[in-house]
Write a protein that holds these residues in place. Structure first.
Motif, short mmCIF file in Angstrom:
data_model
loop_
_atom_site.label_atom_id
_atom_site.label_comp_id
_atom_site.label_asym_id
_atom_site.label_seq_id
_atom_site.Cartn_x
_atom_site.Cartn_y
_atom_site.Cartn_z
N ASP A 36 0.87 -1.18 0.00
CA ASP A 36 0.00 0.00 0.00
C ASP A 36 0.90 1.23 0.00
OD1 ASP A 36 -2.07 1.81 0.13
OD2 ASP A 36 -2.58 1.39 2.22
N VAL A 37 1.24 1.69 -1.20
CA VAL A 37 2.14 2.82 -1.38
C VAL A 37 1.37 3.96 -2.03
CG1 VAL A 37 4.29 3.60 -2.48
CG2 VAL A 37 4.09 1.25 -1.64
N VAL A 38 1.62 5.17 -1.59
CA VAL A 38 0.97 6.34 -2.17
C VAL A 38 2.00 7.17 -2.94
CG1 VAL A 38 -0.91 6.49 -0.50
CG2 VAL A 38 1.24 7.66 -0.03
N ALA A 39 1.52 7.91 -3.92
CA ALA A 39 2.32 8.93 -4.59
C ALA A 39 1.85 10.26 -4.03
CB ALA A 39 2.14 8.88 -6.10
N LEU A 40 2.77 11.03 -3.49
CA LEU A 40 2.46 12.32 -2.88
C LEU A 40 3.35 13.40 -3.48
CD1 LEU A 40 2.61 11.17 0.87
CD2 LEU A 40 0.56 11.38 -0.55
N MET A 41 2.91 14.63 -3.48
CA MET A 41 3.77 15.73 -3.89
C MET A 41 4.57 16.18 -2.67
SD MET A 41 4.92 17.67 -6.17
CE MET A 41 6.17 18.90 -5.84
N ASN A 42 5.90 16.16 -2.78
CA ASN A 42 6.79 16.56 -1.69
C ASN A 42 6.50 15.83 -0.38
OD1 ASN A 42 8.60 18.39 -2.89
ND2 ASN A 42 7.09 20.03 -2.81
N THR A 123 21.02 -1.50 2.80
CA THR A 123 21.08 -2.83 2.18
C THR A 123 19.72 -3.51 2.12
OG1 THR A 123 21.63 -3.83 4.31
CG2 THR A 123 23.47 -3.18 2.88
N LYS A 124 18.76 -3.05 2.92
CA LYS A 124 17.44 -3.68 2.94
C LYS A 124 16.38 -2.69 3.38
CE LYS A 124 15.07 -7.87 3.82
NZ LYS A 124 14.39 -7.87 2.54
N PHE A 125 15.31 -2.62 2.60
CA PHE A 125 14.13 -1.84 2.97
C PHE A 125 13.08 -2.79 3.52
CE2 PHE A 125 15.90 0.90 -0.42
CZ PHE A 125 16.08 2.04 0.33
N GLU A 126 12.45 -2.39 4.61
CA GLU A 126 11.37 -3.18 5.18
C GLU A 126 10.02 -2.76 4.61
OE1 GLU A 126 9.42 -3.92 9.58
OE2 GLU A 126 11.54 -3.46 9.42
N LYS A 127 9.80 -1.44 4.51
CA LYS A 127 8.50 -0.92 4.10
C LYS A 127 8.70 0.33 3.23
CE LYS A 127 3.99 0.03 4.38
NZ LYS A 127 3.21 -0.46 3.27
N LEU A 128 7.96 0.40 2.13
CA LEU A 128 7.92 1.59 1.29
C LEU A 128 6.60 2.28 1.55
CD1 LEU A 128 9.19 3.29 -1.02
CD2 LEU A 128 7.92 1.81 -2.61
N TYR A 129 6.66 3.57 1.93
CA TYR A 129 5.46 4.34 2.24
C TYR A 129 4.98 5.18 1.07
CZ TYR A 129 6.48 3.03 7.02
OH TYR A 129 6.75 2.31 8.16
N ASP A 130 5.90 5.93 0.46
CA ASP A 130 5.49 6.76 -0.66
C ASP A 130 6.60 6.97 -1.66
OD1 ASP A 130 6.76 9.55 -0.61
OD2 ASP A 130 5.94 9.56 1.40
N VAL A 131 6.18 7.34 -2.86
CA VAL A 131 7.06 7.86 -3.90
C VAL A 131 6.53 9.26 -4.19
CG1 VAL A 131 7.75 5.66 -4.90
CG2 VAL A 131 5.68 6.77 -5.73
N SER A 132 7.44 10.20 -4.44
CA SER A 132 7.01 11.59 -4.55
C SER A 132 7.79 12.38 -5.59
CB SER A 132 7.21 12.31 -3.20
OG SER A 132 6.35 11.81 -2.22
N PRO A 133 7.10 13.04 -6.51
CA PRO A 133 7.77 14.10 -7.23
C PRO A 133 8.10 15.18 -6.19
CG PRO A 133 5.67 13.53 -8.28
CD PRO A 133 5.71 12.86 -6.93
N VAL A 134 9.30 15.73 -6.25
CA VAL A 134 9.71 16.70 -5.23
C VAL A 134 10.40 17.90 -5.86
CG1 VAL A 134 9.90 15.03 -3.34
CG2 VAL A 134 11.89 15.50 -4.78
#
Length: 175
Positions: A36-42, A123-134
């Protein structure tokens, strides 16, 4: 409808975080929760652009040989404003929010200017919360761009067609 494509994370590239240098190892996303990842601005939760759990194929994430890439169609008011700012060249980079579960540190690494800084390699990510144009990316090697040929005449594309187009573009770029 404009398509927004970005590179939120780049592998094996260094960035200066102030008191240390950071880089991300290949394979760091293996096993990462991206359910459950969101795309957010900044990274602003009030500026929601898209979501992986939204309508089918709203936000597409892809781990490539470059890094973590994302794509979505600008459907809501906020994402259309972001698309306009990308088209104007005001927004050029991307970022991501995460929780790391693995890292390695090297201390007092000599930098090109002769100074010494610690280097953190995730070396390891557990959780991705968001990707964002910034507006100001931590990694200057990230990017965001529009992939619509004529923004004045949007052409509807089915979710499956959009997903396949994105995968085909990534395949062509890797060759």
């Amino acid at each position: 409808m404009p398509e927004i494509h970005g590179v939120a994370c780049v592998f094996e590239q260094e960035t200066d975080m102030g008191w240390y240098i950071e880089k991300i190892a290949r394979g760091a996303f293996e096993g990462c929760d991206m359910s459950d990842v969101v795309a957010l601005m900044n990274h602003d939760e009030d500026d929601l652009l898209s979501r992986t759990t939204g309508q089918p194929d709203d936000l597409i994430l892809s781990v490539t040989n470059v890094g973590l890439e994302y794509a979505f169609r600008a459907k809501n008011k906020c994402s259309k404003e972001v698309a306009e700012n990308i088209a104007l060249g005001f927004i050029k980079g991307s970022s991501f929010a995460f929780r790391a579960s693995g890292e390695a540190w090297e201390y007092d690494v000599v930098q090109p200017d002769g100074s010494k800084k610690d280097v953190r390699t995730i070396t390891k990510f557990e959780k991705l919360y968001d990707v964002s144009p910034v507006t100001f990316p931590a990694y200057n090697q990230t990017s965001v761009a529009l992939r619509s040929r004529d923004l004045s005449k949007p052409k509807p594309m089915s979710g499956a067609d959009f997903r396949n187009k994105f995968k085909l573009e990534k395949y062509k770029q890797s060759k």
